[in-house]
Design a protein around this motif. Structure first.
Motif, short mmCIF file in Angstrom:
data_model
loop_
_atom_site.label_atom_id
_atom_site.label_comp_id
_atom_site.label_asym_id
_atom_site.label_seq_id
_atom_site.Cartn_x
_atom_site.Cartn_y
_atom_site.Cartn_z
N VAL A 37 75.68 34.58 112.92
CA VAL A 37 76.86 35.41 112.66
C VAL A 37 78.09 34.51 112.52
N PRO A 38 79.16 35.01 111.89
CA PRO A 38 80.39 34.23 111.85
C PRO A 38 80.95 34.04 113.25
N SER A 39 81.61 32.90 113.47
CA SER A 39 82.20 32.62 114.77
C SER A 39 83.36 33.54 115.07
N GLY A 40 83.97 34.12 114.03
CA GLY A 40 85.09 35.03 114.22
C GLY A 40 86.45 34.37 114.13
N GLN A 41 86.48 33.06 114.10
CA GLN A 41 87.75 32.33 114.01
C GLN A 41 88.07 32.08 112.53
N MET A 102 82.21 46.47 111.58
CA MET A 102 80.93 45.80 111.82
C MET A 102 81.04 44.34 111.43
N LEU A 103 80.70 43.44 112.37
CA LEU A 103 80.75 42.01 112.09
C LEU A 103 79.79 41.65 110.96
N THR A 104 78.57 42.18 111.01
CA THR A 104 77.62 42.13 109.90
C THR A 104 77.04 43.53 109.77
N SER A 105 76.40 43.82 108.63
CA SER A 105 76.07 45.22 108.37
C SER A 105 74.59 45.54 108.18
N THR A 106 73.74 44.54 107.98
CA THR A 106 72.33 44.82 107.68
C THR A 106 71.50 44.88 108.95
N GLY A 112 66.48 48.93 114.30
CA GLY A 112 67.91 49.20 114.17
C GLY A 112 68.82 48.06 114.57
N ARG A 113 68.26 46.94 115.06
CA ARG A 113 69.12 45.81 115.44
C ARG A 113 69.62 45.08 114.20
N LEU A 114 70.84 44.58 114.28
CA LEU A 114 71.42 43.84 113.17
C LEU A 114 70.75 42.48 113.03
N ILE A 115 70.50 42.06 111.78
CA ILE A 115 69.80 40.80 111.57
C ILE A 115 70.76 39.64 111.29
N GLY A 116 72.05 39.93 111.14
CA GLY A 116 73.02 38.87 110.87
C GLY A 116 72.90 38.34 109.46
N GLU A 214 84.37 44.16 109.34
CA GLU A 214 85.14 43.71 110.50
C GLU A 214 86.64 43.99 110.29
N GLY A 215 87.26 44.64 111.29
CA GLY A 215 88.69 44.91 111.23
C GLY A 215 89.07 46.10 110.37
N GLN A 216 88.11 46.76 109.75
CA GLN A 216 88.39 47.91 108.90
C GLN A 216 88.18 49.21 109.68
#
Length: 238
Positions: A37-41, A102-106, A112-116, A214-216
């Motif tokens: 996943v993205p680090s978020g920074q 959502m940080l990632t969406s798939t 149902g867990r996100l795969i990143g 993310e952020g929306q």
């Protein structure tokens, strides 16, 4: 080939694009263990970083990312858009809805867990063929804005790094990226904003990717097609 984006206006690219590094997650219930996943920074795209995304003149469209405005749907049947998109043989893959923020969406349809961030595998290509797959065209149906996330290191390079002894006999996969990042080799992730009505054409068999809201504060639906589009088939937004 690394991540290359087709653009003629660097300011337009920078206005909708930023980047971060990646990390793996473990013990987070919403995600598969090991998901990248993205680090978020998130950081603004510098002139040097934008130049690094520039596609050389002879870049094959098969490995190129384009930010485009697809034709607007006029009815309920999105398959009818295929003839207007420059590849009458393109396959309509359906839609996916992402909830807000959502940080990632798939997700993994089984649990149902996100795969990143991940690689697609529609064409089931081995190492030597991995750069020859079809590209995916996506259209943001709204109502919200969303992002396409793209890894800057291609599947063949990661496969060589993770399997130096026998990479030529491998099928590059999402697990290769997970092993690479977990071993302490974070990959730069580029995030490109897509408003409703906007879209992308990208080699999702070849580059790490996913959607994000993310952020929306609104959900966003995306429609997808798989095909072979010459560069410049659809109007570029950048």
């Amino acid at each position: 080939m690394p991540l290359h984006v087709a653009f003629t206006d660097q300011d337009a690219l920078r206005a909708r694009c930023n980047f971060a590094t990646t990390r793996t997650v473990s013990g987070v219930p919403a995600f598969e263990d090991g998901a990248v996943v993205p680090s978020g920074q998130w950081q603004p795209l510098s002139d040097a970083a934008a130049q690094a995304l520039t596609a050389p003149p002879l870049t094959s469209p098969i490995t190129l990312v384009e930010i485009v405005r697809p034709p607007a749907p006029t009815g309920e049947n999105l398959e009818d858009l295929t003839q207007q998109m420059g590849d009458g043989q393109a396959k309509y893959l359906g839609q996916a809805l992402a909830k807000p923020d959502m940080l990632t969406s798939t997700d993994n349809y089984q649990d149902g867990r996100l795969i990143g961030l991940h690689l697609d595998n529609w064409d089931k290509l081995n190492y030597g063929q991995k750069a020859t797959g079809r590209r995916r065209l996506a259209l943001n149906l709204g109502p919200g804005t969303r992002y396409i996330l793209l890894g800057a290191l291609d599947a063949q390079a990661v496969c060589r790094a993770v399997h130096p002894e026998d990479y030529a006999y491998r099928y590059p996969s999402t697990d290769d990226y997970r092993a690479h990042v977990a071993a302490g080799h974070p990959i730069r992730c580029v995030r490109i904003r897509l408003a409703p009505g906007e879209g992308y054409i990208a080699p999702t068999e070849y580059l790490l990717h996913d959607g994000s809201t993310e952020g929306q504060d609104q959900p966003s639906a995306m429609a997808f097609w798989l095909g072979r589009w010459p560069r410049g088939t659809l109007p570029s937004l950048i």
